[in-house]
Design an enzyme around this catalytic site. Structure first.
Site, short mmCIF file in Angstrom:
data_model
loop_
_atom_site.label_atom_id
_atom_site.label_comp_id
_atom_site.label_asym_id
_atom_site.label_seq_id
_atom_site.Cartn_x
_atom_site.Cartn_y
_atom_site.Cartn_z
N LYS A 11 1.16 -1.64 0.13
CA LYS A 11 -0.42 -0.20 -0.07
C LYS A 11 0.97 1.28 0.55
O LYS A 11 1.72 1.98 0.67
CB LYS A 11 -0.77 -0.04 1.08
CG LYS A 11 -2.10 -1.61 0.56
CD LYS A 11 -3.20 -1.01 2.19
CE LYS A 11 -4.39 -2.44 2.63
NZ LYS A 11 -4.80 -1.79 3.50
N TYR A 51 -13.02 -1.71 -2.83
CA TYR A 51 -12.71 -2.36 -2.01
C TYR A 51 -14.98 -1.68 -1.29
O TYR A 51 -15.22 -1.07 -0.51
CB TYR A 51 -12.32 -0.70 -0.60
CG TYR A 51 -11.06 -1.20 -0.11
CD1 TYR A 51 -10.27 -2.21 0.70
CD2 TYR A 51 -9.69 -0.62 -1.21
CE1 TYR A 51 -9.26 -1.80 0.74
CE2 TYR A 51 -8.42 -0.55 -0.69
CZ TYR A 51 -8.55 -1.80 -0.15
OH TYR A 51 -7.40 -2.42 0.27
N ASN A 114 -2.04 -0.12 6.79
CA ASN A 114 -1.17 -0.67 6.95
C ASN A 114 -0.47 -1.53 6.34
O ASN A 114 -0.42 -3.04 6.75
CB ASN A 114 -2.38 -1.46 7.90
CG ASN A 114 -3.78 -2.26 6.85
OD1 ASN A 114 -3.74 -2.32 6.03
ND2 ASN A 114 -4.62 -2.89 7.18
N HIS A 117 -2.46 -5.58 1.56
CA HIS A 117 -2.99 -6.23 1.86
C HIS A 117 -3.35 -7.31 1.42
O HIS A 117 -1.85 -8.16 0.66
CB HIS A 117 -3.99 -5.75 -0.04
CG HIS A 117 -5.23 -6.60 -0.20
ND1 HIS A 117 -6.70 -6.08 0.83
CD2 HIS A 117 -5.48 -7.43 -1.17
CE1 HIS A 117 -7.30 -6.81 -0.33
NE2 HIS A 117 -7.20 -7.39 -1.08
N GLU A 128 -9.74 -10.23 -7.49
CA GLU A 128 -9.47 -9.46 -7.24
C GLU A 128 -7.24 -9.60 -7.77
O GLU A 128 -7.58 -8.23 -8.50
CB GLU A 128 -8.23 -9.19 -6.01
CG GLU A 128 -9.35 -8.66 -5.11
CD GLU A 128 -9.01 -9.17 -3.17
OE1 GLU A 128 -10.00 -9.10 -2.51
OE2 GLU A 128 -8.23 -9.12 -2.68
P1 DAT Z 1 -7.50 -6.90 6.52
O1 DAT Z 1 -7.26 -5.46 5.11
O2 DAT Z 1 -7.01 -6.77 7.10
O3 DAT Z 1 -8.36 -7.18 5.68
P2 DAT Z 1 -10.19 -5.33 5.99
O4 DAT Z 1 -10.67 -6.07 4.71
O5 DAT Z 1 -11.75 -5.66 7.23
O6 DAT Z 1 -9.12 -5.52 6.94
O7 DAT Z 1 -10.52 -3.47 5.68
C1 DAT Z 1 -9.81 -3.49 4.87
C2 DAT Z 1 -9.09 -2.12 4.84
O8 DAT Z 1 -10.03 -1.18 5.33
C3 DAT Z 1 -8.17 -2.34 6.39
O9 DAT Z 1 -6.75 -3.33 5.67
C4 DAT Z 1 -8.16 -0.98 6.72
C5 DAT Z 1 -8.84 -0.36 6.13
N1 DAT Z 1 -10.17 -0.76 8.00
C6 DAT Z 1 -10.23 -1.53 8.40
N2 DAT Z 1 -10.57 -1.23 8.87
C7 DAT Z 1 -10.62 -0.07 9.77
C8 DAT Z 1 -10.97 0.94 10.92
N3 DAT Z 1 -11.91 0.55 11.89
N4 DAT Z 1 -10.42 2.40 10.64
C9 DAT Z 1 -9.63 2.78 9.70
N5 DAT Z 1 -9.51 1.98 8.44
C10 DAT Z 1 -10.21 1.14 8.64
MG MG Z 2 -10.29 -7.41 4.19
#
Ligand code: DAT
Ligand code: MG
Length: 139
Positions: A11, A51, A114, A117, A128
């Site tokens: 990212k 997303y 973070n 992905h 994807e």
């Molecule tokens: P992951 O990337 O671990 O699969 P996810 O699919 O729940 O997590 O969410 C996709 C992305 O969205 C994640 O990498 C970062 C962002 N995200 C998720 N929860 C968040 C939050 N509470 N606050 C801000 N960004 C968030």
């Molecule tokens: Mg996810």
């Protein structure tokens, strides 16, 4: 049936912070074969589409803005049990909760920014991967 493939993006925060090479090395050292890879940037529309499953979440706008803010590395990776093993290698969504030694524990800034992905299922890995790569870009 498991495809043994997953999809990843390094990212914008990780690229910007100079962690791209170290992350690719961790991925290779963990036994993943790179089937496709490109250095690219998501438009705002493409980030929204990628997303879309999170469209109703409060952080969606921030997520789209961040993911389209700078270059990323997109890749298709292959390994036995790829999806699950890659999720283990990257660690929990929030780096504060990610296990020691994981990519997110080492390189992520916070839960939003973070570093990487990783697909959450074989089905999504396929969707994807196709979102980012044409058939002649996958080896
Ligand atoms: P992951 O990337 O671990 O699969 P996810 O699919 O729940 O997590 O969410 C996709 C992305 O969205 C994640 O990498 C970062 C962002 N995200 C998720 N929860 C968040 C939050 N509470 N606050 C801000 N960004 C968030
Ligand atoms: Mg996810």
């Amino acid at each position: 049936m498991a495809t043994n493939r997953t999809f990843t993006m390094i990212k914008p925060d990780a690229v910007e912070n100079g962690h791209m090479g170290k992350i690719i090395d961790m991925i290779i050292q963990a036994g993943f074969d790179i089937k496709a890879m490109k250095y690219t940037r998501l438009s705002e529309d493409k980030a929204k589409e990628f997303y879309a499953v999170h469209a109703e979440r409060p952080f969606y706008g921030e997520l789209v803005e961040y993911m389209s803010s700078g270059p990323i590395v997109a890749a298709i990776l292959e390994k036995e049990n790829a999806v699950e093993d890659f999720r283990k290698l990257i660690g929990a969504t929030d780096p504060a909760e990610a296990a020691e030694g994981t990519i997110r524990a080492k390189y992520a800034e916070n839960k939003g920014r973070n570093a990487v992905h990783g697909s959450d299922s074989d089905e999504n890995a396929e969707i994807e991967g196709k979102f980012h790569f044409a058939a002649n870009e996958i080896f």
